[in-house]
Design a protein around this motif. Structure first.
Motif: not given
Length: 205
Positions: A17-22, A49-50, A56-57, A115-121
């Motif tokens: 999550n932290i990596t994706l946020a970065i 948007s980003e 959110l990530y 989704l309310n925080r329920s999403f993925a890559v």
């Protein structure tokens, strides 16, 4: 032989999550620079948007299980990374492209709220969400990405950007198929899949 899914480790989830946020902050900074250089407000919408996605990530819910299938990860990572290669030096052919980007942004926000925080890559088993935009199509976020791609090519067209968007679009459709193949192992998703037949656009696809 590797299993196709494993229980999600809390430590690994936080790290990802932290990596994706970065990564998404890097997206946001790039679009902010593109906006400063071109004055095209569609880039500013991308920046906002980003930035929201980066936040959110950090706070998204942990999955129950995550696919570790090699192809799933390659397609997901490549499909996520390709838009970072967009160039802002293309030719503006229609300023209305920024409007398409704004519409895509609105769809994205409503999709994320659904989704309310329920999403993925990568394909992962989380709580299946069936409300909001997900009552109409199974992949509203991906629909917003395609609309944003169309807007982007209108505000910065070049052969390079056309090739990047063609590749990103191809990966997006492949990503949909791989995600659904993985999620259809879940009985709840199979029921949802039967109830909502459309992937991206109601009555079309």
């Amino acid at each position: 032989m590797l299993k196709e899914n494993v229980p999600a480790s809390k430590f690994v989830t936080v790290g990802i999550n932290i990596t994706l946020a970065i990564v998404w902050i890097a997206y946001a900074l790039w679009y902010a620079r593109a906006f400063r250089e071109t004055g095209t407000w569609g880039f500013l919408v991308f920046c906002i948007s980003e930035t929201i996605l980066a936040c959110l990530y950090v706070f998204r819910t942990a999955p129950r299980r995550v696919s570790i299938h090699f192809v799933d990860w390659i397609v997901a990572v490549a499909g996520t990374a390709l838009p970072l290669l967009f160039s802002s030096t293309g030719v503006l052919i229609w300023s209305g492209g920024s409007v398409l980007i704004l519409i895509a942004f609105v769809i994205q926000i409503f999709g994320l709220l659904s989704l309310n925080r329920s999403f993925a890559v990568v394909p992962a088993q989380r709580v299946i969400k069936t409300g909001g935009l997900y009552r109409f199509v199974r992949h509203p976020l991906y629909a917003s990405y395609l609309l944003a791609f169309a807007g982007y090519i209108l505000i910065s067209i070049s052969l390079y950007n056309i090739l990047i968007i063609a590749a990103a679009t191809t990966l997006l459709f492949l990503r949909i198929r791989l995600e659904e193949k993985y999620l259809l192992t879940d009985a709840t998703y199979r029921e949802y899949h039967a109830q909502v037949p459309w992937r991206l656009v109601p009555f079309v696809y």
